[in-house]
Design a protein around this motif. Sequence first.
Motif, PDB file in Angstrom:
ATOM      1  N   HIS A  10       0.856  -1.198   0.000  1.00 14.51           N
ATOM      2  CA  HIS A  10       0.000   0.000   0.000  1.00 14.51           C
ATOM      3  C   HIS A  10       0.892   1.248   0.000  1.00 14.51           C
ATOM      4  O   HIS A  10       1.673   1.440   0.931  1.00 14.51           O
ATOM      5  CB  HIS A  10      -0.910  -0.036   1.233  1.00 14.51           C
ATOM      6  CG  HIS A  10      -1.890   1.099   1.294  1.00 14.51           C
ATOM      7  ND1 HIS A  10      -2.817   1.206   2.304  1.00 14.51           N
ATOM      8  CD2 HIS A  10      -2.101   2.183   0.494  1.00 14.51           C
ATOM      9  CE1 HIS A  10      -3.553   2.295   2.118  1.00 14.51           C
ATOM     10  NE2 HIS A  10      -3.117   2.911   1.024  1.00 14.51           N
ATOM     11  N   GLN A  54      -2.511  -1.362  -3.440  1.00 12.96           N
ATOM     12  CA  GLN A  54      -3.371  -0.215  -3.146  1.00 12.96           C
ATOM     13  C   GLN A  54      -2.565   1.068  -3.249  1.00 12.96           C
ATOM     14  O   GLN A  54      -1.427   1.121  -2.772  1.00 12.96           O
ATOM     15  CB  GLN A  54      -3.958  -0.327  -1.725  1.00 12.96           C
ATOM     16  CG  GLN A  54      -4.915  -1.504  -1.583  1.00 12.96           C
ATOM     17  CD  GLN A  54      -5.538  -1.643  -0.210  1.00 12.96           C
ATOM     18  OE1 GLN A  54      -4.946  -1.286   0.801  1.00 12.96           O
ATOM     19  NE2 GLN A  54      -6.745  -2.195  -0.170  1.00 12.96           N
ATOM     20  N   ARG A  96      -9.934  -0.537  -9.045  1.00 11.82           N
ATOM     21  CA  ARG A  96     -11.147  -0.387  -8.230  1.00 11.82           C
ATOM     22  C   ARG A  96     -11.039   0.920  -7.446  1.00 11.82           C
ATOM     23  O   ARG A  96     -10.070   1.116  -6.702  1.00 11.82           O
ATOM     24  CB  ARG A  96     -11.267  -1.568  -7.259  1.00 11.82           C
ATOM     25  CG  ARG A  96     -12.425  -1.394  -6.278  1.00 11.82           C
ATOM     26  CD  ARG A  96     -12.744  -2.658  -5.528  1.00 11.82           C
ATOM     27  NE  ARG A  96     -11.669  -3.090  -4.653  1.00 11.82           N
ATOM     28  CZ  ARG A  96     -11.858  -3.847  -3.569  1.00 11.82           C
ATOM     29  NH1 ARG A  96     -13.065  -4.254  -3.253  1.00 11.82           N
ATOM     30  NH2 ARG A  96     -10.842  -4.214  -2.825  1.00 11.82           N
ATOM     31  N   ARG A  98     -11.970   3.515  -4.558  1.00 11.28           N
ATOM     32  CA  ARG A  98     -12.532   3.553  -3.207  1.00 11.28           C
ATOM     33  C   ARG A  98     -12.311   4.949  -2.645  1.00 11.28           C
ATOM     34  O   ARG A  98     -11.541   5.725  -3.199  1.00 11.28           O
ATOM     35  CB  ARG A  98     -11.830   2.509  -2.321  1.00 11.28           C
ATOM     36  CG  ARG A  98     -11.893   1.136  -2.946  1.00 11.28           C
ATOM     37  CD  ARG A  98     -11.072   0.135  -2.210  1.00 11.28           C
ATOM     38  NE  ARG A  98     -11.599  -0.118  -0.890  1.00 11.28           N
ATOM     39  CZ  ARG A  98     -11.156  -1.100  -0.099  1.00 11.28           C
ATOM     40  NH1 ARG A  98     -10.188  -1.897  -0.521  1.00 11.28           N
ATOM     41  NH2 ARG A  98     -11.672  -1.297   1.088  1.00 11.28           N
ATOM     42  N   CYS A 118     -16.956   4.491  -8.031  1.00 12.67           N
ATOM     43  CA  CYS A 118     -16.840   3.373  -7.066  1.00 12.67           C
ATOM     44  C   CYS A 118     -17.719   2.208  -7.501  1.00 12.67           C
ATOM     45  O   CYS A 118     -17.281   1.048  -7.498  1.00 12.67           O
ATOM     46  CB  CYS A 118     -17.247   3.814  -5.661  1.00 12.67           C
ATOM     47  SG  CYS A 118     -16.078   4.949  -4.916  1.00 12.67           S
ATOM     48  N   SER A 125     -10.075  -5.897  -9.637  1.00 12.88           N
ATOM     49  CA  SER A 125      -9.266  -6.426  -8.525  1.00 12.88           C
ATOM     50  C   SER A 125      -7.748  -6.311  -8.740  1.00 12.88           C
ATOM     51  O   SER A 125      -6.974  -6.846  -7.966  1.00 12.88           O
ATOM     52  CB  SER A 125      -9.631  -7.891  -8.284  1.00 12.88           C
ATOM     53  OG  SER A 125      -9.416  -8.620  -9.471  1.00 12.88           O
ATOM     54  N   ASP A 128      -6.315  -1.153  -6.078  1.00 15.90           N
ATOM     55  CA  ASP A 128      -7.296  -0.224  -5.501  1.00 15.90           C
ATOM     56  C   ASP A 128      -6.736   1.183  -5.583  1.00 15.90           C
ATOM     57  O   ASP A 128      -5.593   1.429  -5.161  1.00 15.90           O
ATOM     58  CB  ASP A 128      -7.524  -0.532  -4.008  1.00 15.90           C
ATOM     59  CG  ASP A 128      -8.354  -1.785  -3.802  1.00 15.90           C
ATOM     60  OD1 ASP A 128      -8.970  -2.262  -4.769  1.00 15.90           O
ATOM     61  OD2 ASP A 128      -8.374  -2.274  -2.660  1.00 15.90           O
ATOM     62  N   VAL A 130      -7.438   4.557  -3.884  1.00 13.17           N
ATOM     63  CA  VAL A 130      -8.185   5.124  -2.762  1.00 13.17           C
ATOM     64  C   VAL A 130      -8.094   6.646  -2.856  1.00 13.17           C
ATOM     65  O   VAL A 130      -7.015   7.222  -2.701  1.00 13.17           O
ATOM     66  CB  VAL A 130      -7.628   4.631  -1.411  1.00 13.17           C
ATOM     67  CG1 VAL A 130      -8.485   5.144  -0.266  1.00 13.17           C
ATOM     68  CG2 VAL A 130      -7.521   3.106  -1.386  1.00 13.17           C
ATOM     69  N   LEU A 179      -8.530  -1.263   4.637  1.00 12.65           N
ATOM     70  CA  LEU A 179      -7.366  -1.052   3.767  1.00 12.65           C
ATOM     71  C   LEU A 179      -6.155  -1.737   4.382  1.00 12.65           C
ATOM     72  O   LEU A 179      -6.069  -1.883   5.610  1.00 12.65           O
ATOM     73  CB  LEU A 179      -7.049   0.443   3.638  1.00 12.65           C
ATOM     74  CG  LEU A 179      -8.103   1.326   2.979  1.00 12.65           C
ATOM     75  CD1 LEU A 179      -7.637   2.780   2.975  1.00 12.65           C
ATOM     76  CD2 LEU A 179      -8.390   0.852   1.566  1.00 12.65           C
TER      77      LEU A 179
END
Length: 264
Positions: A10, A54, A96, A98, A118, A125, A128, A130, A179
Amino acid sequence: MSAKSALPRHVAVVMDGNGRWAKQRSLPRLEGHRRGAAKARQIVEWAADCGIRQISLFAFSTENWSRPKIEVRGLMSLLATLLPREIAAMQQKGVRVRVLGDITALPKKAQKAIEKACTETAANSHIDLVLCLNYGGQQEVMAGAKRMCRWAAEQEDVAAALDSIDVSRFRNFLWCDDLLPVDLLIRTGGEHRISNFFLWDAAYCELYFSHRYWPDFERDDFEAALADYAGRERRFGKTSEQLISEQSGEKCSDSFAVRGDDAL
Ligand code: IPE
Ligand code: IPE
Ligand code: MG
């Protein structure tokens, strides 16, 4: 031999320096934000290519409401117009979308664009993205504390319920509960501060500061940040020797799982 970190799972980015980038070129600040938005699109691609799981982008902080109205309005309208245009490319790349932060305070048009992004990308997949919007780390921790108190108040033994919450369980009450913990926090623009971003995870994430203004941040700079991270040793309070023996599968016999004088 040393215990080095590999790829961060992340990555969180404080995309700072849009205003100074524009000022340097005698352009309006909003032009800097426009260029910054284009860079945001690129970093998601770079991160996806590298296999990062992420990426969190700080797009608007709770403190950014204090900026001139015209700049806030400009930022919100950039979001509302640019995000929908990205959906097709994000579908293709498996991104994706978020959100982290209270988006109910945003103008309706921006909220709709975010909700649509969103919903339409929910099944992706690969990575992500964010979007941190109207996000503040102190606000998140405070909301988490209130949520925990409300939860405890509903339990039969309130004191025992509160006592059962340790640091890792407390994270479940935060907005970031679903997360992965932030491994690497990058800030561009030359400032050496967190500015209220991911306060909880900042306890142990690796920090990387780049002097580049965000619109000037290039793939090489991103890869330099990842290479720097890969060379770090994340000890979480342990010694280097302990990490090495853990990595090679040996059990470290001289470490204690519990604290306190009794254990020593
Ligand atoms: C970051 O760039 C973008 C947002 C906060 C939305 P800035 O607008 O803070 O740029 P500088 O720091 O003034 O150069
Ligand atoms: C942090 O940048 C917030 C975002 C990048 C969205 P700021 O420019 O708002 O931070 P400060 O004010 O310099 O700390
Ligand atoms: Mg700034």
